[in-house]
Scaffold this motif. Structure first.
Motif, PDB file in Angstrom:
ATOM      1  N   THR A   1      10.600  12.508   2.362  1.00  0.00           N
ATOM      2  CA  THR A   1      10.407  12.329   3.801  1.00  0.00           C
ATOM      3  C   THR A   1       9.965  13.648   4.425  1.00  0.00           C
ATOM      4  OG1 THR A   1      12.704  12.949   4.248  1.00  0.00           O
ATOM      5  CG2 THR A   1      12.218  10.576   4.051  1.00  0.00           C
ATOM      6  N   VAL A   2       9.310  13.529   5.553  1.00  0.00           N
ATOM      7  CA  VAL A   2       9.016  14.722   6.356  1.00  0.00           C
ATOM      8  C   VAL A   2       9.727  14.554   7.691  1.00  0.00           C
ATOM      9  CG1 VAL A   2       6.779  15.195   5.310  1.00  0.00           C
ATOM     10  CG2 VAL A   2       6.902  13.748   7.343  1.00  0.00           C
TER      11      VAL A   2
ATOM     12  N   TYR B   1       7.235   9.125   2.727  1.00  0.00           N
ATOM     13  CA  TYR B   1       5.901   9.124   2.134  1.00  0.00           C
ATOM     14  C   TYR B   1       5.986   8.763   0.656  1.00  0.00           C
ATOM     15  CZ  TYR B   1       7.196  13.761   0.225  1.00  0.00           C
ATOM     16  OH  TYR B   1       7.825  14.795  -0.422  1.00  0.00           O
ATOM     17  N   ASP B   2       4.868   8.292   0.128  1.00  0.00           N
ATOM     18  CA  ASP B   2       4.743   8.184  -1.317  1.00  0.00           C
ATOM     19  C   ASP B   2       3.979   9.394  -1.824  1.00  0.00           C
ATOM     20  OD1 ASP B   2       5.965   5.573  -1.628  1.00  0.00           O
ATOM     21  OD2 ASP B   2       4.245   4.859  -0.452  1.00  0.00           O
ATOM     22  N   LYS B   3       2.948   9.760  -1.038  1.00  0.00           N
ATOM     23  CA  LYS B   3       2.204  10.969  -1.374  1.00  0.00           C
ATOM     24  C   LYS B   3       2.125  11.830  -0.116  1.00  0.00           C
ATOM     25  CE  LYS B   3       0.176   9.998  -5.579  1.00  0.00           C
ATOM     26  NZ  LYS B   3      -0.228   8.627  -5.914  1.00  0.00           N
ATOM     27  N   LEU B   4       2.250  13.122  -0.312  1.00  0.00           N
ATOM     28  CA  LEU B   4       2.208  14.040   0.826  1.00  0.00           C
ATOM     29  C   LEU B   4       1.061  15.025   0.619  1.00  0.00           C
ATOM     30  CD1 LEU B   4       3.512  15.337   3.375  1.00  0.00           C
ATOM     31  CD2 LEU B   4       4.964  16.679   1.838  1.00  0.00           C
ATOM     32  N   LEU B   5       0.255  15.189   1.674  1.00  0.00           N
ATOM     33  CA  LEU B   5      -0.851  16.149   1.582  1.00  0.00           C
ATOM     34  C   LEU B   5      -0.614  17.257   2.608  1.00  0.00           C
ATOM     35  CD1 LEU B   5      -3.607  17.210   0.806  1.00  0.00           C
ATOM     36  CD2 LEU B   5      -4.673  15.405   2.157  1.00  0.00           C
ATOM     37  N   LEU B   6      -0.453  18.469   2.133  1.00  0.00           N
ATOM     38  CA  LEU B   6      -0.263  19.597   3.039  1.00  0.00           C
ATOM     39  C   LEU B   6      -1.621  20.249   3.303  1.00  0.00           C
ATOM     40  CD1 LEU B   6       2.971  21.171   1.483  1.00  0.00           C
ATOM     41  CD2 LEU B   6       2.772  19.634   3.462  1.00  0.00           C
ATOM     42  N   ALA B   7      -2.004  20.230   4.559  1.00  0.00           N
ATOM     43  CA  ALA B   7      -3.283  20.862   4.944  1.00  0.00           C
ATOM     44  C   ALA B   7      -3.000  21.686   6.189  1.00  0.00           C
ATOM     45  CB  ALA B   7      -4.346  19.800   5.201  1.00  0.00           C
ATOM     46  N   THR B   8      -2.081  22.597   6.022  1.00  0.00           N
ATOM     47  CA  THR B   8      -1.540  23.310   7.186  1.00  0.00           C
ATOM     48  C   THR B   8      -2.356  24.536   7.575  1.00  0.00           C
ATOM     49  OG1 THR B   8      -0.031  24.322   5.603  1.00  0.00           O
ATOM     50  CG2 THR B   8       0.839  22.543   6.951  1.00  0.00           C
TER      51      THR B   8
ATOM     52  N   ASP C   1      11.599  16.826   2.572  1.00  0.00           N
ATOM     53  CA  ASP C   1      12.629  16.561   1.571  1.00  0.00           C
ATOM     54  C   ASP C   1      11.942  15.941   0.363  1.00  0.00           C
ATOM     55  OD1 ASP C   1      14.588  15.568  -0.053  1.00  0.00           O
ATOM     56  OD2 ASP C   1      15.900  14.977   1.611  1.00  0.00           O
ATOM     57  N   PRO C   2      11.692  16.741  -0.675  1.00  0.00           N
ATOM     58  CA  PRO C   2      10.887  16.251  -1.795  1.00  0.00           C
ATOM     59  C   PRO C   2      11.654  15.230  -2.638  1.00  0.00           C
ATOM     60  CG  PRO C   2      11.661  18.486  -2.236  1.00  0.00           C
ATOM     61  CD  PRO C   2      12.111  18.143  -0.862  1.00  0.00           C
TER      62      PRO C   2
ATOM     63  N   MET D   1       0.843  -1.212   0.000  1.00  0.00           N
ATOM     64  CA  MET D   1       0.000   0.000   0.000  1.00  0.00           C
ATOM     65  C   MET D   1       0.867   1.248   0.000  1.00  0.00           C
ATOM     66  SD  MET D   1      -3.501   0.310   1.934  1.00  0.00           S
ATOM     67  CE  MET D   1      -3.763  -0.922   3.163  1.00  0.00           C
ATOM     68  N   GLU D   2       0.421   2.238  -0.680  1.00  0.00           N
ATOM     69  CA  GLU D   2       1.148   3.502  -0.707  1.00  0.00           C
ATOM     70  C   GLU D   2       1.026   4.229   0.628  1.00  0.00           C
ATOM     71  OE1 GLU D   2       1.686   5.844  -4.708  1.00  0.00           O
ATOM     72  OE2 GLU D   2      -0.433   5.480  -4.323  1.00  0.00           O
ATOM     73  N   ARG D   3       2.063   4.972   0.974  1.00  0.00           N
ATOM     74  CA  ARG D   3       2.018   5.715   2.232  1.00  0.00           C
ATOM     75  C   ARG D   3       1.592   7.162   1.964  1.00  0.00           C
ATOM     76  NH1 ARG D   3       8.072   3.955   3.188  1.00  0.00           N
ATOM     77  NH2 ARG D   3       7.885   4.590   1.038  1.00  0.00           N
ATOM     78  N   LEU D   4       0.522   7.553   2.623  1.00  0.00           N
ATOM     79  CA  LEU D   4       0.061   8.948   2.503  1.00  0.00           C
ATOM     80  C   LEU D   4       0.304   9.647   3.836  1.00  0.00           C
ATOM     81  CD1 LEU D   4      -1.529  11.337   1.210  1.00  0.00           C
ATOM     82  CD2 LEU D   4      -3.618  10.291   2.114  1.00  0.00           C
ATOM     83  N   ILE D   5       1.013  10.753   3.753  1.00  0.00           N
ATOM     84  CA  ILE D   5       1.208  11.545   4.971  1.00  0.00           C
ATOM     85  C   ILE D   5       0.427  12.844   4.846  1.00  0.00           C
ATOM     86  CG2 ILE D   5       2.898  12.947   6.220  1.00  0.00           C
ATOM     87  CD1 ILE D   5       4.755  10.677   6.122  1.00  0.00           C
ATOM     88  N   VAL D   6      -0.329  13.125   5.870  1.00  0.00           N
ATOM     89  CA  VAL D   6      -1.094  14.371   5.887  1.00  0.00           C
ATOM     90  C   VAL D   6      -0.494  15.272   6.955  1.00  0.00           C
ATOM     91  CG1 VAL D   6      -3.380  15.396   6.172  1.00  0.00           C
ATOM     92  CG2 VAL D   6      -3.174  13.082   5.247  1.00  0.00           C
TER      93      VAL D   6
END
Ligand code: SRM
Ligand SMILES: Cc1cc2nc3c(=O)[nH]c(=O)nc-3n(C[C@H](O)[C@H](O)[C@H](O)COP(=O)(O)OP(=O)(O)OC[C@H]3O[C@@H](n4cnc5c(N)ncnc54)[C@H](O)[C@@H]3O)c2cc1C
Ligand code: SF4
Ligand code: FES
Lengths: 813, 108
Positions: free
Chosen positions: A88-89, A99-106, A83-84, A1-6
Motif C-alpha cells: 500500500t501507499v 497496489y499490485d505494482k508500484l511505479l516510482l517516478a518521483t 508498505d512493501p 485487472m491489476e492495480r498500478l500506482i504511479v
C-alpha cells in the motif's frame, strides 16, 4: 485487472504510462502527483519565465487524456509512505491505497545548499510551475536579482529574469560556466555571449550567506564581497527523490538502483526518471528518461525483453541567440585527439574529441547547426575516418533533401521525445501530414526542447506531398528569422531598437531590406514606444517626403477625404510660387502634389503650408478617398464624406506594413473606388459594408467583405480592428491584398470583428496607444530627430589648401 | 594632398551620409561610427544621391533603385557591375571632418 500506482505525475512517469497503454489495457492506473497541475513540459519552464510561452501552453497531457484512458488522477496528494509487505501507499491526506505494482517516478528536487539565510523570503528554487509563478510575481522592472549557479538551469533562469526587466547577476562557484558540459575556452565564449545580452556573470564565487532581515537583501561571498539582491534564485543542482524508494526497502545509491530491464530490488516496485540510477548514472535530461520508460513499459506489462543500456547525453542551452550544445564526454582527458575551430569575432567555438577514430565528445558554442550530425555519430559509435577532412564543416550538399535522405530510418530525430526518422516518415505518409503543427500533435516530435525543429521541417519538405512551410521564410540573411519569429523575439526579449536586434540576433550590420522592416517592427510591437533610429529608415522616412529621380522631393499635404477649401488652395498656390515648384499635380488619390522640391526647402514649405503631412512617401496611412455621398448625390445612402474624413483622422500618422489606402462611398456605384482599396466603406440603405484587401495597382483585387454594420461608428470600429490586426500580423512590405489571402478572410473575421471582447479590446487599446504617441511627421521640420536632417553642408568654393598629411595634422590642431 | 575642412563630426549622424559640393565635386561623406568614409555622390546606375542611401556595413544602398556601393573601394557590389566610383580619404581632426580632394583635372 491489476492495480498500478504511479507516484509522480511528471515527465518520465506519464511518458512511461503512455508506453504502458500502448502494450494493452492491462492495469487499473492511479497517478499521484503532489503538484496541482496536469502533466506539463518542465523543460519549457525556462520559456515561460522568459515570456515566450504562457503557462497553459506547456501542458503535455490534459485532463481529457487521463479520463479517456481511464486513469484516476490524484493531484495535490503527496505520498509519504510505502508498505512493501502490505503493498500500500499512504498519502499526506491520510489515504491508504493498495497496489499490485508500484511505479516510482518521483523525479528530483532542487538542491538548496546549506547556506545561512536560504530560508529567507525572496529566495526561490527553479524546478516547477509554482516556483516559476512565484519568481514571475516578484520579477519587476529593475529588480536586482542574483542567480546562484552558472549551469544550464541557472543561465536559463537568469536570461528569463533579465528579459522580464530584472537586473541580473549570475554567480558561479567554478571558474567556468557550465563546466560539466564545456571546457574553459567554450565557457569563456559562452560568458561573452551571456554578458552581451546584459546578464552579469561572476565566476569563482563561493556564496557564504544570504543577507537581510526576513526578506533577502543581498548575497555575501567568501572573498568578502557582497551583492545587493531583492530576489535570489538558487540553481545549484538537483537531488534525486529516493525517500520513498528507501521506505519501500529498495536498493539505493545516489538514485534508486535499477537493472537493464528497469527492475528494482523488489519485483513489485519499479522506478523511472530522474530518481533512478542505472549503471552508476543518474540521468537529468528527458531523452534518456523516455528511453528508460519504453523498456520499463515492456517489463512491467510482462513483455520483459528489451533492455536499457544507458544513454549518450546531450545538452543544449535554450536561450534565444545563445547557441550552446554539448554531448558525450567533452572534457575527456585520456589522450583523445582534439579538433577545434574558433572565430572570436563571430563568437563561434567548436571542439570535437576523437578517440580511435570515433567521436567521444563535442562542444559547440555560437553555431550548433551540425549538432544532430555529431549526436548521431556519438549514438551510433560511427567510424569517422572517412569524414576526417570535413569534421567541422560538412561539405555542402547541392541537394536540399540529401541531408535528410542520408539519415537512416532508425535514427532518432527528436531526442527529447524519442521519435525516429522512420516513425516521422511513417506518420507523414499514413496520416497525410503537411505542417509542423500536425507533425507535433501526431508524433510529439519537436515538442521538447525544439532543437530538432529544422530537421523535422526538412523531413516534411522531403516527404509530405503538400508541405506548408510555416513562417519559415526568413526576413533576410542579416537576421535569419521569419518575420513572425522576429516579432515574437522583439516582444519577448524586449528589444526596442533595430541595432539591438541586429547585434543580438543578426550579423550586427543589417541592410536595406531588414533595417526598414525592423524599424517598423519595433514601432508596432511597442505601440510607438521604441528607440527610433533614423539611420535604419529609408530616406523618405528621414525627411518625410518622396525622393524623386533627380534627388529632389515631392510634397503632398493631407487633404482629408479629398475635401479642401479656397483658403487651403490659395496657400498651396502661394507656396508653389514662392519656392518655384516645377510641377503642381492633382494626384490619383484626390490630393495635390508639389513635385521637385529641394531637401533644404522642405521644412520651410511645410511651415508655410501649415497643413499636416499626407504621408505619400511612406509605408503608412495614405488617404481616404471619398465620394460626395448623401451630402450632394441623388443616389447617396450614407454620408461618405463624414465617414471618410473621420476614418482618415482616426488612423492618420500611423505606420503599417505597407501603405494603406482607403475609400468611403455613399452607395454601391462605388465612385471613389472603395472596393479596390485596402479598407473600404461601402454605403447601403441603412448599413455600411466594411471591405478589406482590395487593390487596383500592380495587382487588381476586389476587396472581401469583413462585416456589414448599421452605424458609422460600428463601421469605423470594424475598420480600426482590421487595421490594427494587419499592423500586428502583416509582414513588412505585404499589402493587404496579399495579407488577406495569406491569412484568409474567415480567420481575419474571427480574430477581429467576431473576436471575443477582450481580444477586440486589446486590438483597439493598442491602436489607441500608438495613435496617442503618433504625431504629424512634418512637425519635424521644426524639431528634426537629427538637428542637421535638412541642412545642406555649405558648398566649398575656394582654392584647395595643399599640404602634406603631417602639415595637415599640424595646421588644423 | 589637398585637405579640406568640411564640417563638424556631429553634423553627420551615426550610419548616415551627408553631401557636400567641393569646387564642383559632389561628395558623399558617411559616418560609420569608428570612421568616416567618402565617395562621389553619384550612383553609377542613374546618378542617384548616394548620401541619402541606407548604410549597410561598409556599403551604401542607393535610394533610387538599390544599387549597392562599397564605401572603401567605390566598387559596385550589387548588381554585378564593373562600375567604380572615386573615393576620397577622410580624416577627423578634433571634431572636424576633413576630406582629401585632389585638385586634378578629373575634378571638373
Ligand atoms: C503621385 C501618384 C501618381 C499621381 O501623380 O497621381 C503616385 C506616385 C507614385 N506611386 Fe502610386 N501614386 C499615386 C497613386 C497611386 C494609386 C491610385 C490611388 O491611390 O488610388 C495606385 C493604385 C492603388 C493602390 O496602390 O492600390 C498607386 C499604385 C502604386 C504602386 C503599386 C502598389 C501595389 O502594390 O499594387 C506603387 C509601387 C509600390 O508601392 O510598391 C506606387 C508607387 C508610387 C511611387 C511612390 C513610386 C516611388 O516609390 O517613388 C510614385 C511616387 C512618384 C514621385 O516621384 O513622387 N504606386 N499609386 C499618386 C499619389 C497619390 C497620393 O495622393 O498619395
Ligand atoms: C527549468 C528546467 C529546464 C529544463 N530543461 C531541460 C532541457 O532543455 N532538456 C532536458 O532534457 N531536460 C531539461 N530539464 C530536466 C527535465 O525537466 C527533467 O529531466 C524531467 O522533467 C525529469 O522527469 P521526471 O518525471 O523524472 O521528474 P519530474 O518531471 O520532476 O516529475 C516528478 C514529479 O513527481 C512529483 N513527486 C515527487 N515526489 C512525490 C511524492 N512523494 N508524491 C507525489 N508526487 C511526487 C514531483 O512533484 C514531480 O511533479 C529541465 C528542468 C528544468 C526544471
Ligand atoms: S505609375 Fe506610379 S510608379 Fe509608375 S511612373 Fe507613374 S507615378 Fe511612378
Ligand atoms: S540611381 Fe542608384 S540605383 Fe538607380
Amino acid at each position: 485487472m491489476e492495480r498500478l500506482i504511479v507516484v509522480g505525475n511528471g515527465m518520465a512517469g506519464v511518458a512511461c504510462v503512455e508506453q504502458i497503454l500502448k502494450h494493452a489495457p492491462k492495469f487499473e492506473i492511479t497517478i499521484f502527483g503532489d503538484e496541482t497541475h496536469v502533466n506539463y513540459n518542465r523543460i519549457l519552464l525556462s520559456s515561460v519565465l522568459a515570456g515566450e510561452k504562457e503557462m497553459d501552453d506547456i501542458t503535455l497531457n490534459g485532463l481529457e487524456w487521463y479520463q479517456s484512458n481511464g486513469i484516476l488522477l490524484r493531484l495535490g496528494v503527496r505520498i509519504t509512505a510505502v508498505d512493501p509487505v502490505a503493498k500500500t501507499v499512504t498519502g499526506e491526506d491520510g489515504s491508504v491505497t493498495p497496489y499490485d505494482k508500484l511505479l516510482l517516478a518521483t523525479g528530483s528536487t532542487a538542491f538548496i545548499p546549506p547556506i545561512p539565510g536560504v530560508d529567507k523570503d525572496g529566495v526561490f528554487a527553479f524546478r516547477n510551475l509554482d516556483d516559476t509563478r512565484n519568481i514571475l510575481e516578484r520579477a519587476r522592472e529593475g529588480a536586482k536579482v542574483v542567480v546562484i549557479g552558472g549551469g544550464l538551469l541557472g543561465l536559463e533562469a537568469a536570461r528569463g529574469l533579465q528579459v522580464q526587466g530584472c537586473d541580473v547577476t549570475v554567480v558561479h562557484l567554478m571558474d567556468t560556466l557550465m563546466e560539466r558540459q564545456l571546457d574553459s575556452a567554450g565557457g569563456e565564449y559562452l560568458k561573452k555571449q551571456i554578458e552581451h545580452l546584459g546578464v552579469r556573470v561572476e565566476l569563482s564565487k563561493s556564496t557564504t550567506a544570504l543577507l537581510g532581515n526576513g526578506h533577502v537583501e543581498g548575497v555575501a561571498f567568501k572573498d568578502g564581497a557582497s551583492l545587493p539582491a531583492e530576489m535570489v534564485v538558487v540553481a545549484a543542482g538537483i537531488r534525486p527523490n529516493v525517500d520513498l524508494g528507501r521506505k519501500a526497502g529498495l536498493a539505493i545509491n545516489r538514485g534508486i538502483v535499477v537493472n537493464d530491464y528497469m527492475e528494482t530490488s523488489d519485483s513489485s516496485v519499479f522506478a523511472v526518471g530522474e530518481c533512478v540510477e542505472h549503471n552508476g548514472i543518474v540521468y537529468g535530461l528527458v531523452a534518456p528518461l523516455f528511453e528508460q520508460g519504453k523498456v520499463l513499459a515492456a517489463t512491467i506489462t510482462g513483455n520483459r525483453g528489451p533492455v536499457y543500456l544507458g544513454s549518450k547525453q546531450a545538452a543544449k542551452l535554450k536561450i534565444m541567440g545563445v547557441d550552446v550544445f554539448s554531448a558525450g564526454d567533452p572534457n575527456a582527458a585520456d589522450g583523445a585527439e582534439i579538433v577545434k575551430y574558433e572565430d572570436p569575432t563571430l563568437g563561434i567555438y567548436k571542439k570535437l574529441l576523437v578517440r580511435d577514430n570515433k567521436l567521444a565528445g563535442v562542444i559547440l558554442v555560437g553555431d550548433v547547426n551540425d549538432s544532430h550530425r555529431y549526436m548521431e555519430w556519438l549514438r551510433a559509435d560511427t567510424d569517422i575516418s572517412a569524414m576526417r577532412r570535413s569534421l567541422l564543416f560538412p561539405e555542402p550538399t547541392s541537394d536540399d533533401g540529401q541531408d535528410v535522405a542520408q539519415i537512416p530510418d532508425g535514427e532518432t530525430v527528436c531526442g527529447c521525445m524519442g521519435v525516429t526518422k522512420g516513425a516521422i516518415v511513417q506518420a507523414i505518409q499514413s496520416r497525410g501530414l503537411n505542417t509542423l503543427a500536425q507533425l507535433k500533435e501526431c508524433t510529439k516530435a519537436s515538442t521538447g526542447c525544439g532543437s530538432c525543429t529544422t530537421l523535422c521541417q526538412h523531413l516534411l519538405k522531403a516527404v509530405a506531398p503538400n508541405f506548408e512551410e510555416e513562417g519559415k521564410k526568413v526576413l533576410c540573411h542579416c537576421v535569419p528569422f521569419s518575420q513572425e519569429s522576429l516579432r515574437e523575439i522583439v516582444r519577448s526579449q524586449r528589444l526596442k531598437s533595430v541595432q539591438d536586434i541586429l547585434s543580438i540576433y543578426g550579423n550586427g550590420v543589417g541592410c536595406e531590406i531588414c533595417k526598414p522592416a525592423l524599424s517598423y517592427m519595433v514601432d508596432v510591437v511597442w505601440c510607438g514606444d521604441h528607440e527610433e533610429d533614423r539611420s535604419a529608415r529609408f530616406i523618405n522616412d528621414r525627411v518625410h517626403a518622396n525622393i524623386q529621380k533627380d534627388g529632389t522631393f515631392s510634397v503632398v499635404p493631407r487633404i482629408r477625404g479629398g475635401i479642401t477649401s479656397p483658403a487651403e488652395l490659395r496657400k498651396i498656390a502661394d507656396v508653389a510660387d514662392k519656392y518655384n515648384v516645377p510641377m503642381v499635380k492633382i494626384t490619383g488619390s484626390q490630393r495635390i502634389d508639389l513635385l521637385g522640391v529641394k531637401k533644404s526647402d522642405l521644412p520651410k514649405i511645410w511651415a508655410d503650408l501649415g497643413m499636416p503631412s499626407g504621408q505619400a512617401y511612406t509605408k503608412g496611412v495614405r488617404m481616404v478617398k471619398t465620394c460626395v455621398g448623401t451630402e450632394f448625390c441623388r443616389f447617396g445612402t450614407q454620408d461618405a464624406i463624414g465617414a471618410g474624413v473621420e476614418l482618415e483622422r482616426r488612423l492618420e500618422n500611423l505606420f503599417t506594413p505597407h501603405k494603406v489606402k482607403m475609400g468611403a462611398v455613399g452607395c454601391p456605384r462605388n465612385c471613389a473606388e472603395a472596393t479596390v482599396k485596402d479598407i473600404g466603406l461601402v454605403g447601403q440603405e441603412g448599413s455600411w459594408q466594411v471591405v478589406v484587401g482590395g487593390a487596383a495597382g500592380k495587382s487588381v483585387r476586389k476587396a472581401d467583405l469583413l462585416i456589414t454594420v448599421e452605424t458609422t461608428e460600428q463601421a469605423l470600429e470594424a475598420a480600426g480592428l482590421f487595421f490594427q490586426y494587419y499592423r500586428e500580423h502583416g509582414n513588412y512590405l505585404e499589402r493587404t491584398y496579399d495579407f488577406v489571402e495569406r491569412i484568409g478572410i474567415e480567420k481575419i473575421r474571427k480574430e477581429t470583428v467576431y473576436a471575443l471582447d477582450p481580444a477586440k479590446k486589446g486590438l483597439l487599446d493598442r491602436l489607441r496607444k500608438s495613435k496617442a504617441i503618433s504625431y504629424d511627421a512634418w512637425q519635424e521640420g521644426v524639431r528634426p530627430v537629427n538637428p542637421t536632417q535638412f541642412v545642406q553642408i555649405e558648398a566649398i568654393e575656394r582654392p584647395l589648401e595643399r599640404f602634406s598629411h603631417e602639415q595637415f595634422q599640424g595646421a588644423l590642431v | 594632398m589637398s585637405w579640406i575642412r568640411i564640417t563638424n563630426t556631429e553634423n553627420i549622424p551615426l550610419r548616415e551620409g551627408r553631401s557636400v559640393l567641393v569646387n564642383g565635386r559632389d561628395i558623399a561623406i558617411f559616418n560609420l561610427g569608428d570612421r568616416f568614409l567618402a565617395v562621389e555622390n553619384r550612383c553609377p546606375h542613374g546618378g542617384g544621391p548616394l548620401a541619402e542611401g541606407l548604410v549597410s556595413g561598409n556599403t551604401v544602398v542607393c535610394p533610387l533603385h538599390a544599387w549597392k556601393v562599397c564605401l572603401e573601394s567605390g566598387a559596385v557590389k550589387k548588381p554585378q557591375s564593373d562600375a567604380c566610383l572615386m573615393t576620397y580619404p577622410v580624416e577627423t581632426v578634433g571634431d572636424i571632418v576633413c576630406v582629401d580632394v585632389p585638385a586634378s583635372a578629373r575634378a571638373a
